[in-house]
Design a protein around this motif. Structure first.
Motif, PDB file in Angstrom:
ATOM      1  N   SER A   1       0.825  -1.203   0.000  1.00  0.00           N
ATOM      2  CA  SER A   1       0.000   0.000   0.000  1.00  0.00           C
ATOM      3  C   SER A   1       0.859   1.253   0.000  1.00  0.00           C
ATOM      4  O   SER A   1       0.584   2.212  -0.709  1.00  0.00           O
ATOM      5  CB  SER A   1      -0.934   0.031   1.220  1.00  0.00           C
ATOM      6  OG  SER A   1      -1.906  -0.961   1.090  1.00  0.00           O
TER       7      SER A   1
ATOM      8  N   THR B   1       3.921   1.548  -1.098  1.00  0.00           N
ATOM      9  CA  THR B   1       4.578   1.649  -2.398  1.00  0.00           C
ATOM     10  C   THR B   1       3.613   2.187  -3.441  1.00  0.00           C
ATOM     11  O   THR B   1       3.953   3.073  -4.217  1.00  0.00           O
ATOM     12  CB  THR B   1       5.107   0.262  -2.847  1.00  0.00           C
ATOM     13  OG1 THR B   1       6.014  -0.200  -1.849  1.00  0.00           O
ATOM     14  CG2 THR B   1       5.806   0.351  -4.187  1.00  0.00           C
ATOM     15  N   LEU B   2       2.393   1.664  -3.461  1.00  0.00           N
ATOM     16  CA  LEU B   2       1.406   2.103  -4.441  1.00  0.00           C
ATOM     17  C   LEU B   2       1.039   3.564  -4.244  1.00  0.00           C
ATOM     18  O   LEU B   2       0.781   4.273  -5.213  1.00  0.00           O
ATOM     19  CB  LEU B   2       0.150   1.231  -4.371  1.00  0.00           C
ATOM     20  CG  LEU B   2       0.338  -0.201  -4.845  1.00  0.00           C
ATOM     21  CD1 LEU B   2      -0.933  -0.997  -4.583  1.00  0.00           C
ATOM     22  CD2 LEU B   2       0.712  -0.262  -6.302  1.00  0.00           C
TER      23      LEU B   2
ATOM     24  N   VAL C   1       3.300   5.870  -6.233  1.00  0.00           N
ATOM     25  CA  VAL C   1       3.292   5.845  -7.691  1.00  0.00           C
ATOM     26  C   VAL C   1       2.464   7.024  -8.190  1.00  0.00           C
ATOM     27  O   VAL C   1       1.319   7.203  -7.813  1.00  0.00           O
ATOM     28  CB  VAL C   1       2.696   4.516  -8.213  1.00  0.00           C
ATOM     29  CG1 VAL C   1       2.603   4.533  -9.734  1.00  0.00           C
ATOM     30  CG2 VAL C   1       3.553   3.351  -7.746  1.00  0.00           C
TER      31      VAL C   1
ATOM     32  N   THR D   1      -8.341   6.306  -2.067  1.00  0.00           N
ATOM     33  CA  THR D   1      -8.984   5.763  -3.255  1.00  0.00           C
ATOM     34  C   THR D   1     -10.421   5.465  -2.852  1.00  0.00           C
ATOM     35  O   THR D   1     -10.652   4.725  -1.893  1.00  0.00           O
ATOM     36  CB  THR D   1      -8.284   4.481  -3.739  1.00  0.00           C
ATOM     37  OG1 THR D   1      -6.927   4.804  -4.053  1.00  0.00           O
ATOM     38  CG2 THR D   1      -8.978   3.897  -4.954  1.00  0.00           C
TER      39      THR D   1
ATOM     40  N   ILE E   1      -4.744   4.557  -5.682  1.00  0.00           N
ATOM     41  CA  ILE E   1      -4.633   3.306  -6.433  1.00  0.00           C
ATOM     42  C   ILE E   1      -5.397   3.425  -7.747  1.00  0.00           C
ATOM     43  O   ILE E   1      -6.616   3.557  -7.749  1.00  0.00           O
ATOM     44  CB  ILE E   1      -5.158   2.124  -5.592  1.00  0.00           C
ATOM     45  CG1 ILE E   1      -4.532   2.217  -4.232  1.00  0.00           C
ATOM     46  CG2 ILE E   1      -4.954   0.812  -6.338  1.00  0.00           C
ATOM     47  CD1 ILE E   1      -4.087   1.086  -3.512  1.00  0.00           C
ATOM     48  N   THR E   2      -4.663   3.377  -8.830  1.00  0.00           N
ATOM     49  CA  THR E   2      -5.271   3.518 -10.155  1.00  0.00           C
ATOM     50  C   THR E   2      -5.745   2.159 -10.678  1.00  0.00           C
ATOM     51  O   THR E   2      -5.353   1.109 -10.159  1.00  0.00           O
ATOM     52  CB  THR E   2      -4.262   4.100 -11.153  1.00  0.00           C
ATOM     53  OG1 THR E   2      -3.203   3.157 -11.339  1.00  0.00           O
ATOM     54  CG2 THR E   2      -3.722   5.448 -10.681  1.00  0.00           C
TER      55      THR E   2
ATOM     56  N   GLY F   1      -4.802   0.872 -13.388  1.00  0.00           N
ATOM     57  CA  GLY F   1      -3.603   0.194 -13.873  1.00  0.00           C
ATOM     58  C   GLY F   1      -2.892  -0.568 -12.771  1.00  0.00           C
ATOM     59  O   GLY F   1      -2.378  -1.672 -12.989  1.00  0.00           O
ATOM     60  N   GLN F   2      -2.862  -0.003 -11.584  1.00  0.00           N
ATOM     61  CA  GLN F   2      -2.245  -0.689 -10.446  1.00  0.00           C
ATOM     62  C   GLN F   2      -3.067  -1.904 -10.032  1.00  0.00           C
ATOM     63  O   GLN F   2      -2.500  -2.945  -9.688  1.00  0.00           O
ATOM     64  CB  GLN F   2      -2.064   0.286  -9.280  1.00  0.00           C
ATOM     65  CG  GLN F   2      -0.996   1.325  -9.577  1.00  0.00           C
ATOM     66  CD  GLN F   2      -1.040   2.465  -8.585  1.00  0.00           C
ATOM     67  OE1 GLN F   2      -2.096   3.018  -8.296  1.00  0.00           O
ATOM     68  NE2 GLN F   2       0.122   2.819  -8.059  1.00  0.00           N
TER      69      GLN F   2
ATOM     70  N   SER G   1      -2.317  -4.548 -12.549  1.00  0.00           N
ATOM     71  CA  SER G   1      -0.980  -5.106 -12.328  1.00  0.00           C
ATOM     72  C   SER G   1      -0.986  -6.086 -11.154  1.00  0.00           C
ATOM     73  O   SER G   1      -0.404  -7.171 -11.241  1.00  0.00           O
ATOM     74  CB  SER G   1       0.021  -3.975 -12.085  1.00  0.00           C
ATOM     75  OG  SER G   1       1.303  -4.494 -11.846  1.00  0.00           O
ATOM     76  N   MET G   2      -1.648  -5.712 -10.070  1.00  0.00           N
ATOM     77  CA  MET G   2      -1.746  -6.615  -8.913  1.00  0.00           C
ATOM     78  C   MET G   2      -2.474  -7.896  -9.301  1.00  0.00           C
ATOM     79  O   MET G   2      -2.055  -8.991  -8.924  1.00  0.00           O
ATOM     80  CB  MET G   2      -2.472  -5.931  -7.750  1.00  0.00           C
ATOM     81  CG  MET G   2      -1.641  -4.886  -7.039  1.00  0.00           C
ATOM     82  SD  MET G   2      -2.493  -4.214  -5.587  1.00  0.00           S
ATOM     83  CE  MET G   2      -3.574  -3.017  -6.340  1.00  0.00           C
TER      84      MET G   2
ATOM     85  N   ASN H   1     -10.214   5.987 -12.574  1.00  0.00           N
ATOM     86  CA  ASN H   1      -9.140   6.980 -12.579  1.00  0.00           C
ATOM     87  C   ASN H   1      -9.597   8.428 -12.676  1.00  0.00           C
ATOM     88  O   ASN H   1      -9.110   9.194 -13.497  1.00  0.00           O
ATOM     89  CB  ASN H   1      -8.143   6.686 -13.700  1.00  0.00           C
ATOM     90  CG  ASN H   1      -7.485   5.342 -13.547  1.00  0.00           C
ATOM     91  OD1 ASN H   1      -7.347   4.833 -12.449  1.00  0.00           O
ATOM     92  ND2 ASN H   1      -7.077   4.758 -14.660  1.00  0.00           N
TER      93      ASN H   1
END
Length: 180
Positions: free
Chosen positions: A9, A11-12, A15, A70, A112-113, A115-116, A119-120, A163
């Motif tokens: 969390s 780290t995200l 971004v 988010t 948190i987008t 895209g994230q 990715s997860m 987003n």
């Protein structure tokens, strides 16, 4: 495991999303990345029920704070899917704790987008799980071109607009209310 989730969390949250990304319109209103979650939500004609609920729960100051947050924001139509009288009952002062629990279940710490989330999910056999501010879990699964959110009771919501960047986070519009 909890330490790993907290580290992920954190780290995200770091971004960044390009400042040049243009926000989609929501509820017929322009959304501005320079405004807070509440400042933008107030302008969406599709989120008047959510805004009223946030006010009734006393969460305006929190969602106007630095964050980042988010928010998975149910539309008026999402609230209308609930049994008759549910919203009217929840916004009564004596039900503030229940309303707060439901609303904070729609919020995740960090920015948190989509895209994230994708990715997860790609790294975890097609699903991603996020911990809400309320303390519960939301699971995300690919659904068509977007993602479906699955709540603790097995209820499903689709992310209809992703987003929508805010000065203090990001909003993803959803078509159902999530339940802890």
């Amino acid at each position: 495991m909890k330490t790993a989730l907290l580290a992920l969390s954190a780290t995200l949250a770091l971004v960044a999303v390009p400042a040049t990304a243009k926000n989609p319109m929501v509820g017929g209103a322009a959304m501005y990345s320079t405004k807070t979650i509440v400042q933008n939500a107030i302008n969406s004609k599709d989120h008047t029920t959510l805004v009223a609920a946030v006010k009734a729960a006393g969460l305006v100051d929190t969602l106007n704070s630095k964050g980042p947050f988010t928010v998975f924001a149910p539309t008026n139509a999402a609230f209308a899917k609930l049994p008759a009288g549910t919203v009217e009952t929840l916004v009564k002062p004596e039900n503030k704790d229940t309303l707060t629990k439901i609303l904070t279940y729609h919020v995740v710490s960090g920015r948190i987008t989509a895209g994230q989330i994708a990715s997860m999910a790609a790294h975890h056999h097609g699903t991603a799980t996020l911990t809400t501010v309320e303390g519960g879990k939301l699971m995300f699964k690919k659904h068509g071109k977007g993602f479906q959110v699955i709540d603790a009771k097995g209820g499903k919501a689709r992310i209809t607009i992703a987003n929508v960047m805010q000065s203090n986070g990001v909003i993803h519009v959803i078509d159902s209310v999530l339940m802890p």
